[in-house]
Write a protein that holds these residues in place. Structure first.
Motif, PDB file in Angstrom:
ATOM      1  N   LEU A 137       0.821  -1.208   0.000  1.00  0.00           N
ATOM      2  CA  LEU A 137       0.000   0.000   0.000  1.00  0.00           C
ATOM      3  C   LEU A 137       0.855   1.259   0.000  1.00  0.00           C
ATOM      4  CD1 LEU A 137      -2.590  -1.347   2.539  1.00  0.00           C
ATOM      5  CD2 LEU A 137      -3.018  -0.908   0.116  1.00  0.00           C
TER       6      LEU A 137
ATOM      7  N   ALA B 238      -3.451  -7.107  -0.890  1.00  0.00           N
ATOM      8  CA  ALA B 238      -2.392  -6.227  -0.388  1.00  0.00           C
ATOM      9  C   ALA B 238      -1.455  -6.994   0.536  1.00  0.00           C
ATOM     10  CB  ALA B 238      -2.989  -5.032   0.346  1.00  0.00           C
TER      11      ALA B 238
ATOM     12  N   GLU C 218      -3.245   0.402   7.512  1.00  0.00           N
ATOM     13  CA  GLU C 218      -3.290  -0.400   6.285  1.00  0.00           C
ATOM     14  C   GLU C 218      -4.653  -1.070   6.108  1.00  0.00           C
ATOM     15  OE1 GLU C 218      -0.038  -2.548   4.803  1.00  0.00           O
ATOM     16  OE2 GLU C 218       1.481  -1.456   5.921  1.00  0.00           O
TER      17      GLU C 218
ATOM     18  N   CYS D 293      -7.217  -0.559   3.031  1.00  0.00           N
ATOM     19  CA  CYS D 293      -7.761  -1.700   2.276  1.00  0.00           C
ATOM     20  C   CYS D 293      -9.275  -1.581   2.161  1.00  0.00           C
ATOM     21  CB  CYS D 293      -7.391  -3.017   2.956  1.00  0.00           C
ATOM     22  SG  CYS D 293      -5.714  -3.532   2.622  1.00  0.00           S
TER      23      CYS D 293
ATOM     24  N   ILE E   1     -10.096  -3.688  -1.001  1.00  0.00           N
ATOM     25  CA  ILE E   1      -9.166  -4.823  -1.086  1.00  0.00           C
ATOM     26  C   ILE E   1      -9.546  -5.807   0.023  1.00  0.00           C
ATOM     27  CG2 ILE E   1      -6.744  -5.536  -0.860  1.00  0.00           C
ATOM     28  CD1 ILE E   1      -5.935  -2.871  -2.101  1.00  0.00           C
TER      29      ILE E   1
ATOM     30  N   LEU F 133      -5.410  -8.577   3.417  1.00  0.00           N
ATOM     31  CA  LEU F 133      -4.122  -7.954   3.721  1.00  0.00           C
ATOM     32  C   LEU F 133      -3.224  -9.044   4.312  1.00  0.00           C
ATOM     33  CD1 LEU F 133      -2.313  -5.384   3.973  1.00  0.00           C
ATOM     34  CD2 LEU F 133      -3.287  -5.066   6.259  1.00  0.00           C
TER      35      LEU F 133
ATOM     36  N   CYS G  16     -11.764  -5.883   5.691  1.00  0.00           N
ATOM     37  CA  CYS G  16     -10.571  -6.558   5.198  1.00  0.00           C
ATOM     38  C   CYS G  16     -10.151  -7.698   6.137  1.00  0.00           C
ATOM     39  CB  CYS G  16      -9.437  -5.548   5.056  1.00  0.00           C
ATOM     40  SG  CYS G  16      -7.957  -6.268   4.337  1.00  0.00           S
TER      41      CYS G  16
END
Ligand SMILES: [Zn+2]
Ligand SMILES: [Zn+2]
Length: 290
Positions: free
Chosen positions: A41, A73, A99, A103, A108, A111, A145
């Motif tokens: 990221l 990610a 993060e 996401c 996304i 992770l 995520c």
């Protein structure tokens, strides 16, 4: 019709640089026919998260829709949830929260994170700290995520080199539906697991299933290893080089049980995109046409 010439019915791709913006990774992936792409990221060796604009986020989401590439990610290498140092633990938790939030903003779904290193503390304490931090993070915010703990080669005091260690972390996590596993072929091989013959492969999968559970295996990293099985050294290699045979990869690639799982290359990029094209070509040739 050259059915074998695309990855239309499997999610197969590579780790892509985000230089030029997150969306660039998707465009580059699209160019070489990837159906999934993994990104960092941000600069994965810095703590600070650069200010992100809504324009960049929108651009990524638009490109995501256009390319239909499945994004994954990978978290910063600096994060160490097992660290006995309070300061590093706090930085790791904050960084991971940033993060996960990003996401969610980028849609996304996964992770991937290295579980951590216990350093001068015990394995047990290290494993416990990882699950405690994850529990705390998801209790505070119900991120969409899903965090994937990666199987590790076991270099130094790195945790996650055995399925038992990952199983122990997972066992003490409260939000079971928010955590899964990413299996890295280079790492499990370096950690001592063999999967060259079909029998060895089936044994590995059976062991994984009984200790961790195949249903939470969400991503597979397809990498060869420069170092021997049981070396505990993490050195990725091109698929046609290294100590893992091509036959061994074909077990993972052609297993119907794993067909839905994104498979991502993290092989060397010594020739830029051409390296990825060559490794993807090997995967195409290993996939049994069906
Ligand atoms: Zn990794
Ligand atoms: Zn690695």
């Amino acid at each position: 019709m050259h059915a074998h010439n695309c990855f239309c019915n499997q999610l197969i791709g590579v780790h892509m640089s985000i230089s030029g913006g997150w969306h660039q990774a998707l465009l580059q992936g699209n160019k070489i026919q990837c159906t999934t792409v993994q990104i960092f990221l941000k600069n994965n060796r810095q703590w600070n998260v650069p200010k992100t604009s809504t324009t960049e986020i929108e651009l990524f989401k638009e490109t995501h829709v256009k390319t239909n590439i499945f994004p994954v990610a990978h978290a910063s290498y600096l994060i160490n949830l097992a660290s006995p140092k309070k300061e590093i633990e706090q930085l790791s938790i904050q960084s991971l929260k940033n993060e996960l939030k990003l996401c969610d903003q980028l849609n996304i779904p996964y992770l991937i994170i290295h579980p951590g290193s216990h350093l001068d503390d015990s394995v047990e304490n290290g494993l416990m700290r990882i699950s405690q931090s994850i529990n705390k993070i998801y209790e505070e915010t119900n991120y969409n995520c899903i965090l994937l703990l990666e199987t590790m080669a076991g270099q130094g005091t790195t945790l996650g080199k055995t399925f038992e260690q990952l199983g122990q972390i997972l066992h003490t996590i409260n939000q079971k539906n928010k955590v899964g596993v990413c299996l890295d072929t280079c790492h499990v091989f370096a950690a001592g697991y063999k999967f060259n013959t079909l029998l060895e492969y089936n044994t590995l999968l059976h062991t994984f299933n009984s200790i961790i559970g195949l249903e939470i295996l969400k991503v597979i990293h397809i990498n060869n290893s420069q170092k021997e099985c049981g070396s505990f050294i993490d050195r990725h290699e091109h698929l046609h080089k290294g100590k893992i045979s091509l036959e061994a990869f074909s077990h993972f690639l052609n297993d119907q049980k794993l067909k839905h799982i994104p498979k991502i290359l993290e092989t060397p990029k010594d020739q830029g995109l051409m390296s990825d094209i060559k490794n993807l070509e090997i995967i195409k040739n290993l996939l049994i046409k069906n």
